[in-house]
Design a protein around this motif. Structure first.
Motif, PDB file in Angstrom:
ATOM      1  N   VAL A 101      67.443  -3.229 -32.600  1.00 33.25           N
ATOM      2  CA  VAL A 101      67.581  -3.868 -31.262  1.00 33.25           C
ATOM      3  C   VAL A 101      68.734  -3.277 -30.528  1.00 33.25           C
ATOM      4  CG1 VAL A 101      67.988  -6.057 -30.239  1.00 33.25           C
ATOM      5  CG2 VAL A 101      66.782  -6.004 -32.477  1.00 33.25           C
ATOM      6  N   LYS A 102      68.207  -2.651 -29.490  1.00 32.70           N
ATOM      7  CA  LYS A 102      69.454  -1.926 -28.731  1.00 32.70           C
ATOM      8  C   LYS A 102      69.683  -2.972 -27.534  1.00 32.70           C
ATOM      9  CE  LYS A 102      66.806   2.552 -29.015  1.00 32.70           C
ATOM     10  NZ  LYS A 102      66.255   3.675 -28.143  1.00 32.70           N
ATOM     11  N   PRO A 103      70.973  -2.697 -27.367  1.00 23.91           N
ATOM     12  CA  PRO A 103      71.790  -3.584 -26.047  1.00 23.91           C
ATOM     13  C   PRO A 103      70.944  -3.147 -24.822  1.00 23.91           C
ATOM     14  CG  PRO A 103      73.273  -2.008 -26.834  1.00 23.91           C
ATOM     15  CD  PRO A 103      72.061  -2.070 -27.859  1.00 23.91           C
ATOM     16  N   PRO A 104      70.848  -4.345 -24.268  1.00 23.73           N
ATOM     17  CA  PRO A 104      70.040  -3.995 -22.611  1.00 23.73           C
ATOM     18  C   PRO A 104      71.200  -2.934 -21.817  1.00 23.73           C
ATOM     19  CG  PRO A 104      70.882  -6.035 -22.820  1.00 23.73           C
ATOM     20  CD  PRO A 104      71.023  -5.737 -24.286  1.00 23.73           C
ATOM     21  N   GLN A 105      70.606  -2.068 -21.275  1.00 21.16           N
ATOM     22  CA  GLN A 105      71.301  -1.161 -20.278  1.00 21.16           C
ATOM     23  C   GLN A 105      71.256  -1.884 -19.014  1.00 21.16           C
ATOM     24  OE1 GLN A 105      68.604   2.099 -21.126  1.00 21.16           O
ATOM     25  NE2 GLN A 105      70.202   3.140 -22.357  1.00 21.16           N
ATOM     26  N   TRP A 106      72.597  -1.808 -18.522  1.00 20.29           N
ATOM     27  CA  TRP A 106      72.662  -2.625 -16.867  1.00 20.29           C
ATOM     28  C   TRP A 106      73.541  -1.808 -16.094  1.00 20.29           C
ATOM     29  CZ3 TRP A 106      77.294  -5.144 -16.109  1.00 20.29           C
ATOM     30  CH2 TRP A 106      78.078  -5.333 -17.323  1.00 20.29           C
ATOM     31  N   PHE A 107      73.753  -1.833 -15.006  1.00 24.81           N
ATOM     32  CA  PHE A 107      74.545  -1.317 -13.988  1.00 24.81           C
ATOM     33  C   PHE A 107      75.570  -2.431 -13.613  1.00 24.81           C
ATOM     34  CE2 PHE A 107      70.533   0.863 -13.372  1.00 24.81           C
ATOM     35  CZ  PHE A 107      70.763   2.165 -13.756  1.00 24.81           C
ATOM     36  N   THR A 108      76.810  -1.764 -13.274  1.00 22.73           N
ATOM     37  CA  THR A 108      77.779  -2.546 -12.619  1.00 22.73           C
ATOM     38  C   THR A 108      77.473  -2.683 -11.140  1.00 22.73           C
ATOM     39  OG1 THR A 108      79.001  -0.581 -12.064  1.00 22.73           O
ATOM     40  CG2 THR A 108      79.500  -1.627 -14.017  1.00 22.73           C
ATOM     41  N   VAL A 109      78.058  -3.629 -10.463  1.00 18.30           N
ATOM     42  CA  VAL A 109      77.922  -3.613  -9.040  1.00 18.30           C
ATOM     43  C   VAL A 109      78.040  -2.333  -8.416  1.00 18.30           C
ATOM     44  CG1 VAL A 109      78.590  -4.767  -6.871  1.00 18.30           C
ATOM     45  CG2 VAL A 109      78.337  -6.001  -9.157  1.00 18.30           C
ATOM     46  N   ALA A 130      64.538  -5.905  -7.023  1.00 16.13           N
ATOM     47  CA  ALA A 130      64.658  -5.940  -8.475  1.00 16.13           C
ATOM     48  C   ALA A 130      66.099  -6.398  -9.028  1.00 16.13           C
ATOM     49  CB  ALA A 130      64.388  -4.410  -8.920  1.00 16.13           C
ATOM     50  N   PHE A 131      67.010  -6.097  -8.469  1.00 20.15           N
ATOM     51  CA  PHE A 131      68.372  -6.144  -8.891  1.00 20.15           C
ATOM     52  C   PHE A 131      68.746  -7.920  -8.715  1.00 20.15           C
ATOM     53  CE2 PHE A 131      69.708  -1.876  -7.864  1.00 20.15           C
ATOM     54  CZ  PHE A 131      70.236  -1.551  -9.123  1.00 20.15           C
ATOM     55  N   THR A 133      66.061 -10.263  -8.428  1.00 18.02           N
ATOM     56  CA  THR A 133      65.111 -11.237  -8.953  1.00 18.02           C
ATOM     57  C   THR A 133      64.959 -10.871 -10.332  1.00 18.02           C
ATOM     58  OG1 THR A 133      63.242  -9.874  -8.228  1.00 18.02           O
ATOM     59  CG2 THR A 133      64.211 -11.316  -6.531  1.00 18.02           C
ATOM     60  N   GLY A 134      65.116  -9.619 -10.739  1.00 15.01           N
ATOM     61  CA  GLY A 134      64.689  -9.548 -12.207  1.00 15.01           C
ATOM     62  C   GLY A 134      63.177  -9.267 -12.380  1.00 15.01           C
ATOM     63  N   LEU A 135      62.595  -8.975 -11.296  1.00 20.42           N
ATOM     64  CA  LEU A 135      61.150  -8.901 -11.350  1.00 20.42           C
ATOM     65  C   LEU A 135      61.031  -7.563 -12.357  1.00 20.42           C
ATOM     66  CD1 LEU A 135      60.758 -11.322  -9.504  1.00 20.42           C
ATOM     67  CD2 LEU A 135      58.863  -9.839  -8.136  1.00 20.42           C
ATOM     68  N   ARG A 136      59.908  -7.562 -13.098  1.00 23.01           N
ATOM     69  CA  ARG A 136      59.371  -6.171 -13.653  1.00 23.01           C
ATOM     70  C   ARG A 136      58.680  -5.452 -12.578  1.00 23.01           C
ATOM     71  NH1 ARG A 136      57.291 -10.616 -16.562  1.00 23.01           N
ATOM     72  NH2 ARG A 136      57.993 -10.843 -18.793  1.00 23.01           N
ATOM     73  N   TRP A 137      58.701  -4.091 -12.768  1.00 21.34           N
ATOM     74  CA  TRP A 137      58.418  -3.139 -12.000  1.00 21.34           C
ATOM     75  C   TRP A 137      56.937  -3.414 -11.442  1.00 21.34           C
ATOM     76  CZ3 TRP A 137      54.431   0.534 -10.582  1.00 21.34           C
ATOM     77  CH2 TRP A 137      54.948   1.205  -9.688  1.00 21.34           C
ATOM     78  N   GLY A 138      55.946  -3.488 -12.292  1.00 24.27           N
ATOM     79  CA  GLY A 138      54.460  -3.939 -11.757  1.00 24.27           C
ATOM     80  C   GLY A 138      54.313  -5.446 -11.257  1.00 24.27           C
ATOM     81  N   GLU A 139      55.264  -6.239 -11.382  1.00 24.92           N
ATOM     82  CA  GLU A 139      55.318  -7.383 -10.490  1.00 24.92           C
ATOM     83  C   GLU A 139      56.017  -7.020  -9.057  1.00 24.92           C
ATOM     84  OE1 GLU A 139      56.432 -10.368 -14.248  1.00 24.92           O
ATOM     85  OE2 GLU A 139      57.912  -9.729 -13.060  1.00 24.92           O
ATOM     86  N   LEU A 140      56.846  -6.189  -8.893  1.00 20.38           N
ATOM     87  CA  LEU A 140      57.360  -5.788  -7.545  1.00 20.38           C
ATOM     88  C   LEU A 140      56.476  -4.813  -6.876  1.00 20.38           C
ATOM     89  CD1 LEU A 140      61.172  -4.499  -8.176  1.00 20.38           C
ATOM     90  CD2 LEU A 140      60.473  -6.246  -6.601  1.00 20.38           C
ATOM     91  N   ALA A 141      55.570  -3.894  -7.748  1.00 26.31           N
ATOM     92  CA  ALA A 141      54.630  -3.245  -7.117  1.00 26.31           C
ATOM     93  C   ALA A 141      53.444  -3.896  -6.772  1.00 26.31           C
ATOM     94  CB  ALA A 141      54.338  -1.764  -7.976  1.00 26.31           C
ATOM     95  N   GLY A 142      53.397  -4.978  -7.132  1.00 25.50           N
ATOM     96  CA  GLY A 142      52.042  -6.029  -6.955  1.00 25.50           C
ATOM     97  C   GLY A 142      51.986  -7.172  -5.965  1.00 25.50           C
ATOM     98  N   PRO A 249      64.008   2.318 -14.317  1.00 30.33           N
ATOM     99  CA  PRO A 249      64.066   1.491 -13.395  1.00 30.33           C
ATOM    100  C   PRO A 249      64.041   0.127 -14.173  1.00 30.33           C
ATOM    101  CG  PRO A 249      62.335   3.181 -12.931  1.00 30.33           C
ATOM    102  CD  PRO A 249      63.020   3.463 -14.185  1.00 30.33           C
ATOM    103  N   HIS A 250      63.518  -0.121 -15.137  1.00 33.80           N
ATOM    104  CA  HIS A 250      63.617  -1.360 -16.155  1.00 33.80           C
ATOM    105  C   HIS A 250      65.062  -1.938 -16.035  1.00 33.80           C
ATOM    106  CE1 HIS A 250      61.313  -4.576 -18.242  1.00 33.80           C
ATOM    107  NE2 HIS A 250      62.412  -4.462 -19.189  1.00 33.80           N
ATOM    108  N   SER A 251      65.870  -1.111 -16.060  1.00 32.23           N
ATOM    109  CA  SER A 251      67.508  -1.404 -16.105  1.00 32.23           C
ATOM    110  C   SER A 251      67.859  -2.359 -14.984  1.00 32.23           C
ATOM    111  CB  SER A 251      68.394  -0.236 -16.351  1.00 32.23           C
ATOM    112  OG  SER A 251      68.156   0.302 -17.280  1.00 32.23           O
ATOM    113  N   MET A 252      67.088  -2.307 -13.974  1.00 31.64           N
ATOM    114  CA  MET A 252      67.380  -3.420 -12.788  1.00 31.64           C
ATOM    115  C   MET A 252      67.122  -4.651 -13.323  1.00 31.64           C
ATOM    116  SD  MET A 252      66.153  -1.394  -9.510  1.00 31.64           S
ATOM    117  CE  MET A 252      64.521  -0.968  -9.910  1.00 31.64           C
TER     118      MET A 252
END
Length: 324
Positions: A101-109, A130-131, A133-142, A249-252
């Protein structure tokens, strides 16, 4: 009946999405058919299935690949039970390799802002959503314009953009959800949608001669995301200029969850915001909670007495060596 013959019948009757079918076909072709094709279905025992898994481990196949192959094998054999070819499936109580189980990769502000600064419109707006709302890429693109409640500052996740086009249902029952949008974030998609059909997809291609088409995940990564991440740099408090981590992109989505947990939002709320089917998925962010270790530290402080090592106590040779 040979396994290969039964597999052909099972495959022809199966109903799955095209992209799932392609991935499963590759997995079966690589890990299942070469081993099982000539076996009689009724001759396969539980120990035979375990030995096959063991062989995949010895051959250094990845844990996720082994689990996918096993799940497909299990589905094939369960179908054989349903068709009365066998009385019980051999795929039961099988020991499988654990997936790390890899820790989630996330960005600082600062890192997220650096990426936004390198993106052009409308991708700045897409990433901003994305930053926050946390939507998945497919949810944003749809996402469709009429799914945004501009007055209440909400959006509704209903459609999703897939390899097969727009679907009117998400990947799971909990994925269909309502997501709040901060007021300052809502301004960006409002500007983007000005003069556009509110019933249409919010984010589409912008290339001259090909504008207005549904986005493709691979193309968007290659042509938009990775170039922006490669160019993005931010400045540390000490003045050091650093490149932004090379995260996908999923890191957003991970970033959204990580920021919320660090600010005290409960894992339960984050689970519903992100549309996680399982609470265990959300628990990956538990270590980021501001009070994650307070219960443990508080318990130690409440002990009637504390263990101590007095200054100048008898020391071992190892301690003396460290002091020198």
């Amino acid at each position: 009946m040979k396994f290969g013959e039964w597999y052909d019948r099972w495959w022809e009757a199966r109903v799955v999405e095209p992209h799932t079918q392609r991935g499963d076909a590759s997995c079966i072709r690589t890990h299942i058919s070469p081993y099982w094709s000539d076996w009689e279905v009724r001759a396969i025992s539980r120990l035979d299935a375990q030995s096959w898994v063991r062989k995949l481990v010895v051959d250094k196949k990845g844990a996720s690949a082994i689990r996918r192959a096993y799940n497909l094998m299990s589905s094939i054999m369960r179908a054989a039970v349903d068709e009365n070819l066998i009385s019980v499936t051999p795929c039961r109580r099988i020991d499988l390799p654990r997936e790390a189980v890899k820790p989630p990769q996330w960005f600082t502000v600062e890192e997220a802002q650096a990426i936004l600064d390198e993106l052009e419109e409308p991708w700045q707006t897409m990433a901003l959503l994305a930053f926050y709302t946390g939507l998945r890429w497919g949810e944003l693109a749809g996402l469709h314009g009429h799914r945004i409640d501009w007055r209440r500052g909400r959006l509704f996740v209903v459609e999703v953009n897939t390899k097969s086009g727009i679907k009117e249902y998400p990947k799971s029952s909990k994925s269909r959800r309502e997501v709040p949008i901060p007021e300052h974030v809502l301004d960006a998609p409002a500007r983007h949608m000005r003069g556009r059909d509110r019933a249409g997809v919010v984010f589409t291609t912008v290339t001259k001669g090909r504008s207005g088409r549904l986005l493709d995940d691979g193309n968007w990564r290659t042509q938009t995301w990775w170039p922006a991440v490669k160019r993005a740099h931010y400045t540390e408090p000490d003045g050091t200029n650093r490149p932004v981590p090379h995260y996908p992109p999923h890191s957003m989505r991970h970033t959204c969850a990580s920021w919320l947990v660090q600010k005290g939002v409960s894992l339960y709320e984050v689970q519903h915001l992100l549309g996680h089917e399982s609470y265990q998925t959300t628990q990956r962010y538990a270590h980021l909670a501001p009070d994650a270790h307070q219960a443990v530290l508080g318990a130690w402080q409440r002990l009637d007495s504390q263990l101590i090592v007095p200054e100048g106590a008898n020391s071992s040779p190892a301690t003396d060596a460290r002091r020198r």
